[in-house]
Design a protein around this motif. Structure first.
Motif, PDB file in Angstrom:
ATOM      1  N   ILE A 191       0.844  -1.203   0.000  1.00  0.00           N
ATOM      2  CA  ILE A 191       0.000   0.000   0.000  1.00  0.00           C
ATOM      3  C   ILE A 191       0.879   1.253   0.000  1.00  0.00           C
ATOM      4  CG2 ILE A 191      -1.769   1.267   1.282  1.00  0.00           C
ATOM      5  CD1 ILE A 191      -2.707  -1.374   2.424  1.00  0.00           C
ATOM      6  N   LEU A 192       1.973   1.223   0.773  1.00  0.00           N
ATOM      7  CA  LEU A 192       2.856   2.396   0.832  1.00  0.00           C
ATOM      8  C   LEU A 192       3.421   2.727  -0.552  1.00  0.00           C
ATOM      9  CD1 LEU A 192       5.156   2.273   3.990  1.00  0.00           C
ATOM     10  CD2 LEU A 192       3.323   3.847   3.482  1.00  0.00           C
ATOM     11  N   GLY A 238      10.713   0.118  17.488  1.00  0.00           N
ATOM     12  CA  GLY A 238      12.017  -0.143  18.079  1.00  0.00           C
ATOM     13  C   GLY A 238      12.795  -1.284  17.469  1.00  0.00           C
ATOM     14  N   SER A 239      12.398  -1.716  16.235  1.00  0.00           N
ATOM     15  CA  SER A 239      13.082  -2.886  15.673  1.00  0.00           C
ATOM     16  C   SER A 239      14.210  -2.495  14.723  1.00  0.00           C
ATOM     17  CB  SER A 239      12.077  -3.725  14.892  1.00  0.00           C
ATOM     18  OG  SER A 239      11.654  -2.986  13.756  1.00  0.00           O
ATOM     19  N   CYS A 240      14.274  -1.209  14.338  1.00  0.00           N
ATOM     20  CA  CYS A 240      15.262  -0.716  13.367  1.00  0.00           C
ATOM     21  C   CYS A 240      15.188  -1.506  12.060  1.00  0.00           C
ATOM     22  CB  CYS A 240      16.681  -0.800  13.909  1.00  0.00           C
ATOM     23  SG  CYS A 240      16.896   0.011  15.488  1.00  0.00           S
ATOM     24  N   ASN A 241      13.996  -1.954  11.669  1.00  0.00           N
ATOM     25  CA  ASN A 241      13.876  -2.787  10.472  1.00  0.00           C
ATOM     26  C   ASN A 241      14.150  -1.972   9.204  1.00  0.00           C
ATOM     27  OD1 ASN A 241      12.449  -4.036   8.130  1.00  0.00           O
ATOM     28  ND2 ASN A 241      11.983  -5.605   9.653  1.00  0.00           N
ATOM     29  N   GLU A 242      15.180  -2.408   8.455  1.00  0.00           N
ATOM     30  CA  GLU A 242      15.628  -1.661   7.269  1.00  0.00           C
ATOM     31  C   GLU A 242      14.529  -1.574   6.210  1.00  0.00           C
ATOM     32  OE1 GLU A 242      18.996  -0.673   6.201  1.00  0.00           O
ATOM     33  OE2 GLU A 242      19.354  -0.639   8.360  1.00  0.00           O
ATOM     34  N   GLU A 243      13.860  -2.711   5.966  1.00  0.00           N
ATOM     35  CA  GLU A 243      12.926  -2.757   4.837  1.00  0.00           C
ATOM     36  C   GLU A 243      11.745  -1.833   5.073  1.00  0.00           C
ATOM     37  OE1 GLU A 243      12.296  -6.878   5.063  1.00  0.00           O
ATOM     38  OE2 GLU A 243      14.122  -7.399   3.992  1.00  0.00           O
ATOM     39  N   VAL A 244      11.223  -1.838   6.306  1.00  0.00           N
ATOM     40  CA  VAL A 244      10.107  -0.946   6.617  1.00  0.00           C
ATOM     41  C   VAL A 244      10.568   0.501   6.485  1.00  0.00           C
ATOM     42  CG1 VAL A 244       8.431  -0.274   8.366  1.00  0.00           C
ATOM     43  CG2 VAL A 244       9.113  -2.654   8.176  1.00  0.00           C
ATOM     44  N   PHE A 283      10.652   5.960   0.910  1.00  0.00           N
ATOM     45  CA  PHE A 283      10.204   6.123  -0.488  1.00  0.00           C
ATOM     46  C   PHE A 283       8.834   6.788  -0.531  1.00  0.00           C
ATOM     47  CE2 PHE A 283      13.068   2.369  -1.722  1.00  0.00           C
ATOM     48  CZ  PHE A 283      14.077   3.249  -2.085  1.00  0.00           C
ATOM     49  N   ALA A 284       7.948   6.383   0.385  1.00  0.00           N
ATOM     50  CA  ALA A 284       6.616   6.989   0.405  1.00  0.00           C
ATOM     51  C   ALA A 284       6.728   8.492   0.654  1.00  0.00           C
ATOM     52  CB  ALA A 284       5.770   6.335   1.491  1.00  0.00           C
ATOM     53  N   LEU A 285       7.668   8.884   1.514  1.00  0.00           N
ATOM     54  CA  LEU A 285       7.844  10.312   1.803  1.00  0.00           C
ATOM     55  C   LEU A 285       8.375  11.047   0.577  1.00  0.00           C
ATOM     56  CD1 LEU A 285       9.340  10.827   5.361  1.00  0.00           C
ATOM     57  CD2 LEU A 285       7.685  12.287   4.251  1.00  0.00           C
ATOM     58  N   MET A 286       9.307  10.402  -0.115  1.00  0.00           N
ATOM     59  CA  MET A 286       9.915  11.059  -1.278  1.00  0.00           C
ATOM     60  C   MET A 286       8.914  11.207  -2.428  1.00  0.00           C
ATOM     61  SD  MET A 286      13.658   9.341  -1.295  1.00  0.00           S
ATOM     62  CE  MET A 286      14.999   9.988  -0.327  1.00  0.00           C
TER      63      MET A 286
END
Length: 890
Positions: A505-506, A529-535, A541-544
């Motif tokens: 969706i993002l 708090g997971s520092c997950n790279e993929e998320v 990208f959604a912000l950009m």
């Protein structure tokens, strides 16, 4: 004082007498002042000093022995400078000079020992002579010279160590001395001094071998308290040592709390595998459940399948609803309350109660929220679940349709809040709304499903099964309902399946902005708090991809927040993402920067970050700049870690109110609300009361909501009175009245049985999901008009993540509430770190029988020795086992 003495002493020893006659007279006069004993001692010592300089080694040895004996016998009581040291003062210089001329021998070492002790009162500041002579002296037991001497040495070692480190000199000789001093301190109940010395010389590992059964608790208490004031990564190291010590003495529950504080899952597993007591493991599970993390037990941690299932059920919070309702029955608050019972309009004069019917849809929406907050978790109310005949105005369906469009969403979702934690009956009652043909009602039902499952995990994942079909529907309100429901139900669960469907969706260019914003927040909550790279990548990208016009929308600001939640409390691990955020469009760049910084250092108490954020707040900017709001909230998020920083930041926020721009003043009340959440401090209450009449309506709204937050779940009568008066003051202003109503609902949250405080276990542990829910709601309140007063009022439901019963529930070995009423003392917690003996840990206590409610800053202890609690901290569920050594007083 000692400096003046030193100077006098050294000059007396070295300066030649100018007028011998005068000096003789003075000496006579001094001698006359002394008692006979002292005079004899003085002459005796002067004789020894002469004898030490004799050429005959035999005489020297006798003199040194005698001198040593005199000093040792007198150092036992240290109230003033001991007499031998006082009388030997004038001879310090002489002895030093003689020492230099002596050949190497045991006698020389003997003299060095004595000089080392004399240097205690004589050496000039910064000379470190006591240490110098100690290292030259004999390898003796240093403790026999008394405590004061050892403490002085420890201070000099710390300075010397710093100097040698900068010069890169060898430190082996120092470390041998440190060993001796530490073992001396540990044997003499001076654990804090031992820890301080080891911190100075950066060798805390030594501590583990010196602690024993009698002092390990006090040592660890000091370590965990000191950790709050240390800069990273030292704080982690200190906690790690405390964890090791607790494990060594099989104090597993305390070790588990430190493991959770470090957020170290390896340690958590280790606690489970090291302990082989089934009851203790159950207690660990209660601690994990209260902390709100998702944790899967495997056969290594618990071998037996049935036992494992029981334990997993505790972690999954499946019985939380039962305990909460039994608490409510015990305190006799099961009777459902209607919003009118909360407003108490009859206590006000005529005009306010007349104005109640002005904007009916807005008022009904407010009543929906009040009803949801007050009856949260009770399973019955007077608006949504009431049977057809008794409900106010016909069947329960009617209340739903007294709300307009998006109001129906919140109304349907409120059913989830009322049935909170009770998954089975909750889903059954919400089910009827899924058959509605009104999209807003379906959206509310989806959100309701998420809320019911909040904090409760279930093997068959009912929330995922129900909600995943709806996240890709046409209608955006239905999608938001499903997405937000998933975020609340699976906060902190790091569920891969949800991640893959939400990241789609993002990346969807056609998805509307509000869907994107809520998707990002849900991902942020699920991966908090997971520092997950993929998320993180997906959100970046959604912000950009957002267009120039979209970046100005208040909803877009939820995207940087979602990114921040991924790094909640993870400190420097945010830096790579923070670098990327510098490439964003300048409209959102600073906002993103502030949000990332404040989330990453949330709950760390890091002073430098608070200063950094204050610096951003001090700038006076043009209109349209929005990043100062999150910076102000950030100050509260970082400083809420410990009491001292909390009080200091309350003062700083008062200054910001006086000098800050409008957008800062709008955020300050919210920051105060977060700092004192569910803890109504009088000074903060007064500040917010003042701001609630502010000329800027946004400031007033924020202050009113914050009054609700600081009193959340306390039933505080003073705040309730303030809010009633505000409701009559603002009776013509629909928006402000709406905020007053919300705040009234919060103050009576769960009829006073719930708290929103993300800290638990004596303010030692911070629950990440609880903080994430609060911060999300506060960020939405930064722009009241667009979010809470617009059509996104359901963001208020994010605080369900922080809702926890503020109870102490004692259960027996079969996890059933004890059949006998157990007396418990509840009082203000007292900080006993570093105090001698066994000080009282609570003050001003009252004795109640369990279950009991704990207010902010309260601590409980058992008033009977008949049972032994399995948790060091009496909060939430505590398992008691019978004390085998207990004898009834006959």
């Amino acid at each position: 004082m000692s400096d003046q003495k030193n100077d006098a002493g050294t000059s007396q020893a070295n300066a030649p007498a100018k007028d011998p006659k005068k000096k003789e007279d003075q000496k006579k006069k001094d001698d006359e002042d002394l008692s006979e004993e002292d005079l004899a001692l003085k002459q005796q010592l002067e004789l020894y000093v002469e004898r030490v300089q004799d050429s005959d080694p035999g005489l020297q040895k006798v003199a040194l022995e005698s001198m040593r004996h005199e000093i040792r016998t007198s150092t036992s009581s240290m109230t003033s400078v001991p007499k031998p040291l006082k009388f030997l003062r004038p001879h310090y210089g002489t002895l030093k000079a003689f020492y230099e001329t002596m050949p190497e021998s045991d006698l020389k070492k003997y003299l060095a020992d004595i000089l080392s002790v004399l240097a205690l009162t004589m050496s000039a500041e910064g000379e470190r002579e006591s240490l110098k002579y100690r290292l030259l002296g004999s390898e003796g037991d240093i403790g026999s010279w008394g405590h004061e001497y050892v403490r002085n040495l420890a201070g000099e070692i710390a300075q010397e160590y710093g100097k040698r480190q900068s010069e890169e000199a060898a430190i082996e000789d120092l470390m041998e001395l440190v060993q001796q001093i530490v073992s001396f301190h540990m044997k003499h109940n001076a654990e804090p001094e031992a820890v301080d010395l080891l911190m100075e010389v950066e060798d805390l590992d030594l501590l583990v071998e010196h602690v024993d059964k009698t002092n390990f608790k006090r040592t660890c208490l000091y370590l965990t308290s000191a950790a709050r004031y240390l800069p990273g990564p030292d704080d982690m190291l200190v906690l790690d040592i405390a964890y090791t010590i607790y494990l060594k003495f099989e104090e597993f529950a305390s070790a588990l709390q430190i493991a959770l504080s470090l957020d170290n899952m390896q340690h958590v597993r280790q606690v489970f595998t090291s302990c082989d007591n089934q009851l203790k493991k159950m207690q660990f599970c209660y601690i994990l459940a209260r902390h709100g993390i998702t944790f899967e037990l495997d056969d290594e941690m618990v071998a037996d399948d049935e036992e494992r299932e029981t334990l997993q059920d505790i972690i999954n919070n499946t019985k939380l609803s039962e305990s909460y309702l039994s608490l409510a029955r015990d305190i006799e608050v099961m009777e459902p309350k209607s919003p009118e019972d909360i407003y108490k309009a009859h206590l006000l004069d005529g005009r306010a109660s007349a104005g109640a019917s002005v904007d009916s849809a807005r008022q009904n929406l407010a009543a929906t929220f009040v009803n949801a907050f007050v009856n949260a978790g009770f399973g019955q109310d007077k608006l949504m679940t009431a049977p057809a005949d008794s409900s106010i105005g016909g069947s329960s369906g009617n209340w739903l349709f007294k709300n307009k469009e998006h109001g129906k969403t919140s109304a349907a979702a409120s059913l989830g809040m009322i049935l909170l934690w009770d998954v089975d009956s909750g889903l059954a009652q919400i089910d009827k709304y899924f058959h509605s043909n009104d999209n807003h009602v379906i959206a509310g039902a989806l959100l309701g499903v998420g809320i019911v499952n909040c904090g409760v995990k279930n093997d068959c994942d009912p929330a995922l099964a129900l909600l995943s079909d709806y996240i890709s529907k046409e209608d955006s309100s239905v999608r938001i309902g499903a997405i937000m429901g998933l975020g609340i139900a699976y906060a902190g669960a790091q569920n891969e399946q949800i991640r893959s469907s939400l990241t789609l969706i993002l990346n969807d260019a056609k998805a509307p902005l509000d869907v994107i914003a809520f998707t990002a927040i849900s991902l942020g909550l699920i991966y908090v708090g997971s520092c997950n790279e993929e998320v993180a990548q997906a959100i970046i990208f959604a912000l950009m991809d957002r267009s120039e016009s979209e970046l100005g929308e208040p909803l877009t600001r939820l995207l940087p927040l979602a990114l921040g939640l991924l790094y909640l409390g993870k400190q420097e691990r945010v830096e790579a993402t923070a670098e990327v955020s510098k490439t964003f469009n300048e409209k959102i760049r600073k906002y993103c920067d502030m949000t990332l910084l404040s989330c990453a250092y949330a709950g760390t108490g890091n002073v430098l970050k608070v200063q950094n954020l204050l610096g951003h707040c001090a700038q006076h900017l043009e209109k349209g700049e929005t990043h100062q709001g999150p910076a102000v909230l950030g100050i509260a998020m970082v400083a809420m870690a410990e009491e001292l920083g909390l009080d200091m930041s309350i003062r700083s926020l008062e200054h910001l109110l006086q000098y800050g721009e409008q957008n800062i003043r709008r955020a300050v009340p919210l920051a105060l609300g977060l700092l004192c959440i569910s803890n109504p401090k009088v000074n903060v209450m007064d500040t917010l009361s003042r701001l609630s009449h502010d000329s800027d309506s946004e400031v007033a709204m924020a202050a009113i909501i914050s009054l609700g937050l600081i009193g959340a779940g306390t039933n505080n009568a003073r705040i309730a009175g303030m809010l009633r008066n505000l409701s009559s003051y603002y009776y013509k202003d629909a928006s402000l009245l709406f905020c007053v109503r919300i705040a009234q609902g919060l103050v009576h949250l769960g009829k006073g049985l719930l708290t929103l405080n993300p800290y638990h276990s004596d303010r030692f542990l911070l629950s990440p999901t609880a903080l994430a829910g609060l911060v999300t709601m506060l960020h939405a309140c930064l722009d009241m008009k667009a979010m809470v007063l617009g059509k996104y009022h359901y963001v208020l439901y994010f605080i369900v993540l922080a809702m926890q019963p503020r109870m102490l529930m004692t259960v027996d070995e079969n996890l059933k509430p004890l059949s006998v009423q157990l007396p418990v003392r509840v009082g203000q917690a007292v900080d006993v770190v570093g105090q001698a003996g066994r000080p009282k840990t609570i003050t001003g206590f009252q004795t109640h029988s369990t279950p009991v409610l704990l207010a902010a800053g309260d601590r409980a202890e058992l008033a009977t020795e008949k049972y032994i609690p399995l948790s060091p901290i009496l909060e939430g569920h505590v398992i008691l086992k019978e004390n085998p050594d207990y004898r009834e007083d006959s």
